[in-house]
Design a protein around this motif. Structure first.
Motif, PDB file in Angstrom:
ATOM      1  N   GLU A   1      -1.629   2.552  11.937  1.00  0.00           N
ATOM      2  CA  GLU A   1      -0.850   1.383  11.527  1.00  0.00           C
ATOM      3  C   GLU A   1       0.027   1.706  10.321  1.00  0.00           C
ATOM      4  OE1 GLU A   1       0.688  -2.366  11.892  1.00  0.00           O
ATOM      5  OE2 GLU A   1      -0.576  -1.271  13.306  1.00  0.00           O
ATOM      6  N   MET A   2      -0.393   2.671   9.502  1.00  0.00           N
ATOM      7  CA  MET A   2       0.403   3.073   8.347  1.00  0.00           C
ATOM      8  C   MET A   2       1.760   3.611   8.796  1.00  0.00           C
ATOM      9  SD  MET A   2       0.524   3.204   5.142  1.00  0.00           S
ATOM     10  CE  MET A   2       1.036   4.051   3.697  1.00  0.00           C
ATOM     11  N   VAL A   3       1.798   4.234   9.965  1.00  0.00           N
ATOM     12  CA  VAL A   3       3.065   4.729  10.514  1.00  0.00           C
ATOM     13  C   VAL A   3       4.025   3.554  10.740  1.00  0.00           C
ATOM     14  CG1 VAL A   3       4.137   5.892  12.484  1.00  0.00           C
ATOM     15  CG2 VAL A   3       1.977   6.739  11.554  1.00  0.00           C
ATOM     16  N   SER A   4       3.491   2.462  11.280  1.00  0.00           N
ATOM     17  CA  SER A   4       4.327   1.270  11.487  1.00  0.00           C
ATOM     18  C   SER A   4       4.816   0.708  10.158  1.00  0.00           C
ATOM     19  CB  SER A   4       3.547   0.194  12.235  1.00  0.00           C
ATOM     20  OG  SER A   4       3.206   0.633  13.512  1.00  0.00           O
ATOM     21  N   CYS A   5       3.939   0.730   9.165  1.00  0.00           N
ATOM     22  CA  CYS A   5       4.321   0.228   7.836  1.00  0.00           C
ATOM     23  C   CYS A   5       5.452   1.055   7.241  1.00  0.00           C
ATOM     24  CB  CYS A   5       3.116   0.238   6.896  1.00  0.00           C
ATOM     25  SG  CYS A   5       1.845  -0.958   7.319  1.00  0.00           S
ATOM     26  N   ARG A   6       5.353   2.364   7.376  1.00  0.00           N
ATOM     27  CA  ARG A   6       6.414   3.225   6.849  1.00  0.00           C
ATOM     28  C   ARG A   6       7.725   2.992   7.592  1.00  0.00           C
ATOM     29  NH1 ARG A   6       2.469   7.655   6.573  1.00  0.00           N
ATOM     30  NH2 ARG A   6       3.258   8.264   8.602  1.00  0.00           N
ATOM     31  N   ARG A   7       7.626   2.820   8.889  1.00  0.00           N
ATOM     32  CA  ARG A   7       8.828   2.605   9.696  1.00  0.00           C
ATOM     33  C   ARG A   7       9.506   1.280   9.343  1.00  0.00           C
ATOM     34  NH1 ARG A   7       7.233   1.857  15.343  1.00  0.00           N
ATOM     35  NH2 ARG A   7       7.047  -0.173  14.519  1.00  0.00           N
ATOM     36  N   LEU A   8       8.694   0.231   9.137  1.00  0.00           N
ATOM     37  CA  LEU A   8       9.245  -1.081   8.804  1.00  0.00           C
ATOM     38  C   LEU A   8       9.576  -1.233   7.327  1.00  0.00           C
ATOM     39  CD1 LEU A   8       6.842  -3.308  10.930  1.00  0.00           C
ATOM     40  CD2 LEU A   8       9.219  -2.746  11.436  1.00  0.00           C
ATOM     41  N   GLY A   9       8.978  -0.394   6.502  1.00  0.00           N
ATOM     42  CA  GLY A   9       9.228  -0.452   5.067  1.00  0.00           C
ATOM     43  C   GLY A   9       8.429  -1.526   4.350  1.00  0.00           C
TER      44      GLY A   9
ATOM     45  N   MET B   1       0.861  -1.176   0.000  1.00  0.00           N
ATOM     46  CA  MET B   1       0.000   0.000   0.000  1.00  0.00           C
ATOM     47  C   MET B   1       0.895   1.222   0.000  1.00  0.00           C
ATOM     48  SD  MET B   1      -2.964   1.677   0.387  1.00  0.00           S
ATOM     49  CE  MET B   1      -4.014   0.290   0.400  1.00  0.00           C
ATOM     50  N   ASP B   2       0.749   2.019  -1.009  1.00  0.00           N
ATOM     51  CA  ASP B   2       1.549   3.237  -1.033  1.00  0.00           C
ATOM     52  C   ASP B   2       0.737   4.411  -0.506  1.00  0.00           C
ATOM     53  OD1 ASP B   2      -0.155   3.809  -3.097  1.00  0.00           O
ATOM     54  OD2 ASP B   2       1.378   4.050  -4.615  1.00  0.00           O
ATOM     55  N   GLU B   3       1.390   5.531  -0.362  1.00  0.00           N
ATOM     56  CA  GLU B   3       0.765   6.722   0.212  1.00  0.00           C
ATOM     57  C   GLU B   3      -0.441   7.208  -0.594  1.00  0.00           C
ATOM     58  OE1 GLU B   3       1.544   8.673   2.992  1.00  0.00           O
ATOM     59  OE2 GLU B   3       2.915   7.094   3.605  1.00  0.00           O
TER      60      GLU B   3
END
Length: 87
Positions: A48-56, A1-3
């Protein structure tokens, strides 16, 4: 999922809010309850998107939240369509 996909889901939710506002007040209450639930799902999804960005990468929790959110959006869109037809 992208921004961009993430933001397009938010835009769909915002558009549904304005469609609900255009419906007669007698039919608006139940739709607003569904919208508030969907808004809560969006809030959880956004966090949760914040976690996704952090984990890549997309987390399994994000995928399940996204599934629940899109299902709730589809349901809300159907109810709004019926409310407009009955108006």
């Amino acid at each position: 999922m992208d921004e961009m996909e993430h933001k397009s889901l938010k835009n769909r939710l915002d558009n549904l809010y304005f469609q609900i506002i255009d419906i007669h007040p007698n039919k608006r209450g139940d739709l607003m309850r569904i919208w508030k639930h969907t808004q809560k799902l969006w809030s959880d999804l956004d966090k949760e998107m914040v976690s996704c960005r952090r984990l890549g990468k997309v987390t399994p929790h994000y995928a399940s939240l996204e599934s629940a959110f899109t299902e709730s959006l589809a349901t809300l869109e159907q109810y709004i369509m019926w409310a407009k037809l009955l108006d």
